[in-house]
Write a protein that holds these residues in place. Structure first.
Motif, mmCIF file in Angstrom:
data_model
loop_
_atom_site.group_PDB
_atom_site.id
_atom_site.type_symbol
_atom_site.label_atom_id
_atom_site.label_comp_id
_atom_site.label_asym_id
_atom_site.label_seq_id
_atom_site.Cartn_x
_atom_site.Cartn_y
_atom_site.Cartn_z
ATOM 1 N N LEU A 99 0.831 -1.205 0.000
ATOM 2 C CA LEU A 99 0.000 0.000 0.000
ATOM 3 C C LEU A 99 0.866 1.257 0.000
ATOM 4 O O LEU A 99 0.605 2.218 -0.737
ATOM 5 N N LEU A 100 1.908 1.262 0.818
ATOM 6 C CA LEU A 100 2.816 2.411 0.856
ATOM 7 C C LEU A 100 3.493 2.626 -0.497
ATOM 8 O O LEU A 100 3.654 3.758 -0.955
ATOM 9 N N GLN A 101 3.879 1.540 -1.140
ATOM 10 C CA GLN A 101 4.523 1.646 -2.443
ATOM 11 C C GLN A 101 3.560 2.212 -3.486
ATOM 12 O O GLN A 101 3.938 3.048 -4.313
ATOM 13 N N LEU A 102 2.309 1.770 -3.431
ATOM 14 C CA LEU A 102 1.288 2.297 -4.338
ATOM 15 C C LEU A 102 1.128 3.809 -4.146
ATOM 16 O O LEU A 102 1.108 4.581 -5.118
ATOM 17 N N ALA A 103 1.012 4.233 -2.887
ATOM 18 C CA ALA A 103 0.833 5.653 -2.593
ATOM 19 C C ALA A 103 2.057 6.464 -3.015
ATOM 20 O O ALA A 103 1.929 7.566 -3.569
ATOM 21 N N ASP A 104 3.240 5.923 -2.767
ATOM 22 C CA ASP A 104 4.469 6.625 -3.135
ATOM 23 C C ASP A 104 4.573 6.781 -4.651
ATOM 24 O O ASP A 104 4.919 7.859 -5.156
ATOM 25 N N ASP A 105 4.257 5.731 -5.372
ATOM 26 C CA ASP A 105 4.348 5.783 -6.831
ATOM 27 C C ASP A 105 3.324 6.751 -7.417
ATOM 28 O O ASP A 105 3.630 7.527 -8.328
ATOM 29 N N LEU A 106 2.096 6.717 -6.893
ATOM 30 C CA LEU A 106 1.078 7.641 -7.395
ATOM 31 C C LEU A 106 1.478 9.090 -7.090
ATOM 32 O O LEU A 106 1.330 9.974 -7.941
ATOM 33 N N ALA A 107 1.973 9.329 -5.881
ATOM 34 C CA ALA A 107 2.377 10.689 -5.501
ATOM 35 C C ALA A 107 3.448 11.221 -6.450
ATOM 36 O O ALA A 107 3.425 12.387 -6.846
ATOM 37 N N ALA A 108 4.388 10.361 -6.819
ATOM 38 C CA ALA A 108 5.468 10.783 -7.714
ATOM 39 C C ALA A 108 4.975 10.954 -9.145
ATOM 40 O O ALA A 108 5.283 11.944 -9.819
ATOM 41 N N LEU A 109 4.205 9.995 -9.639
ATOM 42 C CA LEU A 109 3.743 10.034 -11.029
ATOM 43 C C LEU A 109 2.798 11.209 -11.290
ATOM 44 O O LEU A 109 2.870 11.862 -12.337
ATOM 45 N N SER A 110 1.910 11.470 -10.344
ATOM 46 C CA SER A 110 0.893 12.502 -10.564
ATOM 47 C C SER A 110 1.461 13.913 -10.539
ATOM 48 O O SER A 110 0.823 14.856 -11.016
ATOM 49 N N VAL A 111 2.668 14.074 -10.000
ATOM 50 C CA VAL A 111 3.305 15.394 -9.986
ATOM 51 C C VAL A 111 3.517 15.904 -11.406
ATOM 52 O O VAL A 111 3.424 17.101 -11.683
ATOM 53 N N TYR A 112 3.794 14.993 -12.314
ATOM 54 C CA TYR A 112 4.151 15.376 -13.683
ATOM 55 C C TYR A 112 2.968 15.379 -14.640
ATOM 56 O O TYR A 112 3.141 15.584 -15.835
ATOM 57 N N GLU A 113 1.766 15.143 -14.115
ATOM 58 C CA GLU A 113 0.592 15.099 -14.987
ATOM 59 C C GLU A 113 -0.261 16.340 -14.781
ATOM 60 O O GLU A 113 -0.566 16.722 -13.648
ATOM 61 N N PHE A 114 -0.650 16.974 -15.879
ATOM 62 C CA PHE A 114 -1.421 18.206 -15.818
ATOM 63 C C PHE A 114 -2.784 17.987 -16.487
ATOM 64 O O PHE A 114 -2.927 17.138 -17.367
ATOM 65 N N PRO A 115 -3.836 18.736 -16.094
ATOM 66 C CA PRO A 115 -3.788 19.788 -15.081
ATOM 67 C C PRO A 115 -3.767 19.228 -13.655
ATOM 68 O O PRO A 115 -4.357 18.175 -13.412
ATOM 69 N N ARG A 116 -3.091 19.898 -12.780
ATOM 70 C CA ARG A 116 -3.027 19.471 -11.386
ATOM 71 C C ARG A 116 -4.418 19.537 -10.755
ATOM 72 O O ARG A 116 -5.229 20.393 -11.087
ATOM 73 N N GLY A 117 -4.656 18.629 -9.831
ATOM 74 C CA GLY A 117 -5.938 18.638 -9.131
ATOM 75 C C GLY A 117 -7.039 17.899 -9.861
ATOM 76 O O GLY A 117 -8.194 17.942 -9.449
ATOM 77 N N HIS A 118 -6.673 17.217 -10.957
ATOM 78 C CA HIS A 118 -7.647 16.437 -11.702
ATOM 79 C C HIS A 118 -7.177 14.988 -11.791
ATOM 80 O O HIS A 118 -6.015 14.679 -11.558
ATOM 81 N N TYR A 119 -8.096 14.108 -12.154
ATOM 82 C CA TYR A 119 -7.790 12.685 -12.266
ATOM 83 C C TYR A 119 -6.578 12.469 -13.176
ATOM 84 O O TYR A 119 -6.609 12.820 -14.358
ATOM 85 N N PRO A 120 -5.478 11.877 -12.641
ATOM 86 C CA PRO A 120 -4.265 11.674 -13.450
ATOM 87 C C PRO A 120 -4.350 10.372 -14.235
ATOM 88 O O PRO A 120 -3.880 9.320 -13.803
ATOM 89 N N GLU A 121 -4.952 10.455 -15.400
ATOM 90 C CA GLU A 121 -5.284 9.249 -16.165
ATOM 91 C C GLU A 121 -4.068 8.385 -16.475
ATOM 92 O O GLU A 121 -4.095 7.159 -16.297
#
Length: 375
Positions: A99-121
């Motif tokens: 679970l921690l690895q999932l959260a860490d990976d999503l946190a890192a990946l979603s930083v680079y996806e725009f627009p921020r604050g929206h579903y990071p497809e």
């Protein structure tokens, strides 16, 4: 001192984030995702507590900054002991680690996806591709459910996420005892010294010298504890400076000097955000100021520098001069005091504090014994 555990924990995580400027607020984002999934899945309170703390301190056990025997050091701190395996268990795979690895990976990946604050497809698709081999299906399903709520992604991208993290803490408010605060601050000091490649335990030396000076000046027990903590954390901001710059033998270029000169600002930003640590934040952050106003980064003058700040400055100077560094040999106490006294005459250090340290060391030369600087 009255310092809340959750407040100091989030400050610790903010300090660790300085090590990875490319993924801002990674610790808070990781903790936010982890806690929301844990709640959505109805995990037990003990599991939520382990995951919350481990998410915030996950980066202690990963990287060159990880202190020696990290798992053992965590296990020796009762408040953090239950998370030692999760934080430092490299190669261990269980449900909570997944679970921690999932959260860490999503946190890192979603930083680079725009627009921020929206579903990071794209980020979500990448995660889904690893179901079964890296992540648990139940965790990903919970994340997909949460992902239907726009507020989830909006909060994840919010500048006020650290405030939300405090509200998500899965345990009641707990005021740290003096022992608990010292234990956790000492762990952070070890991270700092390891990052700075300070095998001599620089932060612990500064802390011990500062506490001794506080005693000589008649500080109360609380005052001595504050100056001790400030000494342990005075170089916190150096976590934002690449280790290669801190250990460079050749003169720094202009950009590198600016990086180093900014480190007290980072110390201030992290510590001043913790209710109850205002005095500690000032003493820790002002140790490169000068009485003549020519220090950095705030350019404060003598009337703006309290005794705590002056003490940390003197203790830091003496410790640095008497330590071997990549660019110099260790100086003798005599030579170190000669340099410091000259500095004081030039408007840098407080001459009275330099004199107090010199007198104190002459009376008790074993102040910096191995046991006192390596608790």
């Amino acid at each position: 001192m009255t310092v809340n555990f959750t407040d100091f924990l989030t400050a610790f995580s903010s300090a660790l984030d300085l090590l990875k400027p490319e993924t801002p607020h990674q610790s808070a984002r990781r903790a936010y995702i982890t806690q929301n999934i844990a709640r959505h899945r109805g995990l037990s309170k003990p599991a939520q507590r382990r995951l919350f703390i481990a998410a915030l301190l996950w980066d202690i056990g990963n990287g060159a900054h990880s202190p020696a025997h990290c798992a053992q050091r965590l296990s020796n701190i009762p408040l953090l002991a239950g998370c030692a395996g999760l934080i430092c268990g490299a190669g261990i795979h269980n449900a909570e680690h997944s679970l921690l690895q999932l959260a860490d990976d999503l946190a890192a990946l979603s930083v680079y996806e725009f627009p921020r604050g929206h579903y990071p497809e794209k980020a979500m698709q990448t995660l889904c591709d690893s179901i079964g081999c890296k992540y648990a299906l139940d965790d990903v399903i919970a994340l997909r459910d949460l992902g239907l709520q726009q507020e989830f992604w909006k909060q994840l991208a919010s500048s006020s996420l650290s405030t939300e993290i405090r509200l998500l803490a899965p345990f009641p408010a707990h005021t740290l005892t003096d022992t608990e605060l010292l234990q956790i601050a000492s762990l952070l000091a070890r991270v700092i010294d390891t990052h700075c490649c300070s095998a001599m335990g620089h932060s612990f030396k500064v802390a011990e010298l500062s506490a001794q000076l506080g005693g000589l000046y008649g500080f109360s027990q609380t005052g001595i504890e504050k100056i001790h903590i400030a000494g342990l954390l005075h170089d916190l901001g150096k976590l934002a400076v690449p280790a290669a710059v801190l250990t460079q033998k050749t003169p720094l270029n202009e950009m590198q000097r600016k990086q180093v000169f900014r480190h007290p600002l980072h110390t201030w930003d992290v510590l001043s955000a913790v209710p109850g640590l205002c005095d500690v934040a000032q003493s820790a952050s002002f140790h490169h100021e000068r009485l003549d106003g020519k220090g950095y980064p705030f350019y404060l003058k003598s009337t703006q520098l309290d005794l705590g700040s002056r003490i940390i400055s003197v203790a830091d100077n003496y410790a640095a001069l008497t330590e071997e560094r990549c660019y110099k040999a260790a100086y003798s106490p005599e030579k170190s005091f000669a340099i410091m006294e000259e500095n004081a005459r030039g408007g840098g250090l407080d001459a009275a504090v330099v004199g107090a340290l010199k007198s104190g060391l002459s009376v008790s030369p074993d102040i910096l014994s191995a046991s006192s600087v390596q608790p």
